[in-house]
Scaffold this active site. Sequence first.
Site, PDB file in Angstrom:
ATOM      1  N   ARG A 181      37.100  44.963  58.153  1.00 26.88           N
ATOM      2  CA  ARG A 181      37.267  44.608  56.728  1.00 26.88           C
ATOM      3  C   ARG A 181      36.032  44.923  55.880  1.00 26.88           C
ATOM      4  O   ARG A 181      35.852  44.387  54.802  1.00 26.88           O
ATOM      5  CB  ARG A 181      37.644  43.139  56.567  1.00 26.88           C
ATOM      6  CG  ARG A 181      38.924  42.789  57.288  1.00 26.88           C
ATOM      7  CD  ARG A 181      39.486  41.467  56.852  1.00 26.88           C
ATOM      8  NE  ARG A 181      40.687  41.166  57.596  1.00 26.88           N
ATOM      9  CZ  ARG A 181      40.714  40.522  58.761  1.00 26.88           C
ATOM     10  NH1 ARG A 181      39.580  40.091  59.297  1.00 26.88           N
ATOM     11  NH2 ARG A 181      41.846  40.314  59.374  1.00 26.88           N
ATOM     12  N   LYS A 213      34.234  55.517  45.159  1.00 29.10           N
ATOM     13  CA  LYS A 213      35.615  55.923  45.460  1.00 29.10           C
ATOM     14  C   LYS A 213      35.639  56.526  46.855  1.00 29.10           C
ATOM     15  O   LYS A 213      34.840  57.414  47.157  1.00 29.10           O
ATOM     16  CB  LYS A 213      36.085  56.988  44.471  1.00 29.10           C
ATOM     17  CG  LYS A 213      36.658  56.432  43.193  1.00 29.10           C
ATOM     18  CD  LYS A 213      37.320  57.539  42.398  1.00 29.10           C
ATOM     19  CE  LYS A 213      37.834  57.022  41.082  1.00 29.10           C
ATOM     20  NZ  LYS A 213      38.362  58.112  40.241  1.00 29.10           N
ATOM     21  N   GLU A 223      31.483  70.177  38.430  1.00 33.32           N
ATOM     22  CA  GLU A 223      31.433  68.762  38.031  1.00 33.32           C
ATOM     23  C   GLU A 223      30.360  68.566  36.945  1.00 33.32           C
ATOM     24  O   GLU A 223      30.512  67.726  36.061  1.00 33.32           O
ATOM     25  CB  GLU A 223      31.161  67.849  39.232  1.00 33.32           C
ATOM     26  CG  GLU A 223      32.243  67.868  40.327  1.00 33.32           C
ATOM     27  CD  GLU A 223      33.528  67.103  39.968  1.00 33.32           C
ATOM     28  OE1 GLU A 223      33.622  66.520  38.872  1.00 33.32           O
ATOM     29  OE2 GLU A 223      34.459  67.126  40.816  1.00 33.32           O
ATOM     30  N   LYS A 245      27.191  58.710  35.435  1.00 33.71           N
ATOM     31  CA  LYS A 245      28.294  58.156  36.231  1.00 33.71           C
ATOM     32  C   LYS A 245      28.076  56.675  36.546  1.00 33.71           C
ATOM     33  O   LYS A 245      28.994  55.862  36.425  1.00 33.71           O
ATOM     34  CB  LYS A 245      28.478  58.957  37.524  1.00 33.71           C
ATOM     35  CG  LYS A 245      29.640  58.411  38.350  1.00 33.71           C
ATOM     36  CD  LYS A 245      30.187  59.374  39.352  1.00 33.71           C
ATOM     37  CE  LYS A 245      31.383  58.729  40.053  1.00 33.71           C
ATOM     38  NZ  LYS A 245      31.980  59.610  41.056  1.00 33.71           N
ATOM     39  N   GLU A 285      38.520  51.852  37.250  1.00 31.31           N
ATOM     40  CA  GLU A 285      39.186  52.895  36.467  1.00 31.31           C
ATOM     41  C   GLU A 285      40.399  52.393  35.678  1.00 31.31           C
ATOM     42  O   GLU A 285      41.500  52.919  35.781  1.00 31.31           O
ATOM     43  CB  GLU A 285      39.612  54.045  37.400  1.00 31.31           C
ATOM     44  CG  GLU A 285      39.860  55.322  36.635  1.00 31.31           C
ATOM     45  CD  GLU A 285      40.033  56.543  37.529  1.00 31.31           C
ATOM     46  OE1 GLU A 285      39.121  56.847  38.299  1.00 31.31           O
ATOM     47  OE2 GLU A 285      41.085  57.162  37.444  1.00 31.31           O
ATOM     48  N   ARG A 331      36.425  54.883  33.029  1.00 32.52           N
ATOM     49  CA  ARG A 331      36.176  55.739  34.199  1.00 32.52           C
ATOM     50  C   ARG A 331      37.126  56.927  34.265  1.00 32.52           C
ATOM     51  O   ARG A 331      36.823  57.935  34.905  1.00 32.52           O
ATOM     52  CB  ARG A 331      36.246  54.906  35.488  1.00 32.52           C
ATOM     53  CG  ARG A 331      35.816  55.712  36.688  1.00 32.52           C
ATOM     54  CD  ARG A 331      35.518  54.897  37.921  1.00 32.52           C
ATOM     55  NE  ARG A 331      35.057  55.761  38.987  1.00 32.52           N
ATOM     56  CZ  ARG A 331      34.574  55.337  40.130  1.00 32.52           C
ATOM     57  NH1 ARG A 331      34.473  54.051  40.366  1.00 32.52           N
ATOM     58  NH2 ARG A 331      34.184  56.184  41.062  1.00 32.52           N
ATOM     59  N   ASN A 338      37.435  62.036  35.076  1.00 31.61           N
ATOM     60  CA  ASN A 338      38.488  62.892  35.622  1.00 31.61           C
ATOM     61  C   ASN A 338      38.849  64.046  34.708  1.00 31.61           C
ATOM     62  O   ASN A 338      39.888  64.661  34.877  1.00 31.61           O
ATOM     63  CB  ASN A 338      39.739  62.053  35.865  1.00 31.61           C
ATOM     64  CG  ASN A 338      39.752  61.538  37.276  1.00 31.61           C
ATOM     65  OD1 ASN A 338      40.125  62.271  38.182  1.00 31.61           O
ATOM     66  ND2 ASN A 338      39.318  60.312  37.460  1.00 31.61           N
ATOM     67  N   HIS A 345      40.551  67.224  35.913  1.00 32.45           N
ATOM     68  CA  HIS A 345      41.069  66.950  37.256  1.00 32.45           C
ATOM     69  C   HIS A 345      42.592  66.893  37.327  1.00 32.45           C
ATOM     70  O   HIS A 345      43.164  67.130  38.393  1.00 32.45           O
ATOM     71  CB  HIS A 345      40.508  65.630  37.798  1.00 32.45           C
ATOM     72  CG  HIS A 345      39.077  65.720  38.244  1.00 32.45           C
ATOM     73  ND1 HIS A 345      38.058  66.085  37.398  1.00 32.45           N
ATOM     74  CD2 HIS A 345      38.486  65.502  39.458  1.00 32.45           C
ATOM     75  CE1 HIS A 345      36.898  66.068  38.063  1.00 32.45           C
ATOM     76  NE2 HIS A 345      37.138  65.716  39.315  1.00 32.45           N
ATOM     77  N   HIS A 383      43.475  69.190  40.117  1.00 36.47           N
ATOM     78  CA  HIS A 383      43.998  68.645  41.388  1.00 36.47           C
ATOM     79  C   HIS A 383      45.368  69.233  41.708  1.00 36.47           C
ATOM     80  O   HIS A 383      45.673  69.518  42.864  1.00 36.47           O
ATOM     81  CB  HIS A 383      44.146  67.119  41.297  1.00 36.47           C
ATOM     82  CG  HIS A 383      42.904  66.376  41.697  1.00 36.47           C
ATOM     83  ND1 HIS A 383      42.753  65.026  41.471  1.00 36.47           N
ATOM     84  CD2 HIS A 383      41.768  66.765  42.323  1.00 36.47           C
ATOM     85  CE1 HIS A 383      41.577  64.635  41.932  1.00 36.47           C
ATOM     86  NE2 HIS A 383      40.957  65.671  42.441  1.00 36.47           N
ATOM     87  N   HIS A 423      37.068  72.455  45.489  1.00 38.57           N
ATOM     88  CA  HIS A 423      37.416  71.411  44.515  1.00 38.57           C
ATOM     89  C   HIS A 423      36.797  71.665  43.131  1.00 38.57           C
ATOM     90  O   HIS A 423      37.476  71.632  42.116  1.00 38.57           O
ATOM     91  CB  HIS A 423      36.969  70.047  45.070  1.00 38.57           C
ATOM     92  CG  HIS A 423      37.161  68.920  44.120  1.00 38.57           C
ATOM     93  ND1 HIS A 423      38.384  68.354  43.884  1.00 38.57           N
ATOM     94  CD2 HIS A 423      36.272  68.280  43.317  1.00 38.57           C
ATOM     95  CE1 HIS A 423      38.237  67.402  42.985  1.00 38.57           C
ATOM     96  NE2 HIS A 423      36.968  67.332  42.623  1.00 38.57           N
TER      97      HIS A 423
END
Length: 332
Positions: A97, A119, A161, A200, A210, A214, A218, A221, A225, A236
């Site tokens: 956990r 993330k 990025e 960031k 997000e 946030r 993206n 993206h 993506h 990417h």
Amino acid sequence: MARAPFRRRRRLQKNKKCFLVTDSNVYELYGGLIEQTFGSIPRYILPAGEENKTFEHLGEILAAMGEAGLLRTSTLIAMGGGVVGDIGGLAAALYMRGIKCIQIPTTLLAQVDSSVGGKTAVDMANVKNLVGTFYQPEIVLVDPLFLRTLPGREIKCGLGEIVKYTALDAEIYRELLKHKENLFDLSFLAEITPLCIDHKANVVRKDERETGLRKSLNMGHTTGHAIELYDKKRSHGEYVLIGLWYETQIAMKMGLCREDYGKSLQELVTKLIGEVPPIEEEALAAARMDKKNESAGTVTFIAPILKGVFDVVKLPYEEYRQAVFSAMEERK
Ligand code: NAD
Ligand code: GLY
């Protein structure tokens, strides 16, 4: 910065176990440094490549951690690019956990973006990052010297990025334009990296999960993506750049983005990857599964407006599809 792992060694190993996740390329290049720094700690070496950011490999990492006798007081060290950071971070979040995680990003993309903000994820059912958590690392150790061995194509990927940040942060935009003739220089990259990390970290501090701000990280993206999943030939960051070009074109067409600013962003994109490619109809469909979407049938993307100003745009899928196809016609 390069010596930070050495300084931490004694404390990490005093009475707690550490486990290293890295990939085959990084291990080949830095196996010696790893031995020197961490000694013979248990490890999992992921075959390099996005195609290995899977639930199967995640399971293998967790099993190896169990076999190594890791406890809840143990620490996972994820040393590599964004793939290692994402899957290693997820393993740390899940094991008993949650155990501590240290990120040592070795690609430009991972240094300016993926290692920061917590993330973690693996890909599944042909959806990028379908399964994951928000799980903050204890420490992120960034050393630009790792970039000395990074192929030019991967530097370009990280620059993808960074160009995204230029659309979100006026200072990063100014710095990038100032150095646009020497974007690949290590000294420039070492200078711009902390600006990106600061940007960031500030965003994540305000909106870790997000729900709003946030989403801006993206930019590029949604479309990027979608084609990344279909095409799988580029990296990417290159897909982010292609997505950014298209989403900027749509934003200009919608009257949201100022033309001179939009064109300067698009120029940065084509300077890095040349003319953007057309997009296959089937590729776009994946945008319907983008994690920013709030209702079925609607596609959400982040539109650049002005230096450091952006908007969250929600379009019915059919309108988004048509906008992308018009943008495709306008490429030349
Ligand atoms: P990557 O991890 O696949 O690394 C790219 C290549 O560089 C690999 O072949 C790797 O072995 C090699 N490499 C790594 N370090 C090296 C070094 N110092 N010298 C030589 N080669 C080296 O790809 P990436 O671009 O780092 O990351 C992309 C991944 O990051 C994607 O899965 C993407 O979804 C994820 N990502 C996550 C976030 C986040 O916030 N978690 C943000 C952006 C991207
Ligand atoms: N790379 C996008 C984010 O971390 O939110």
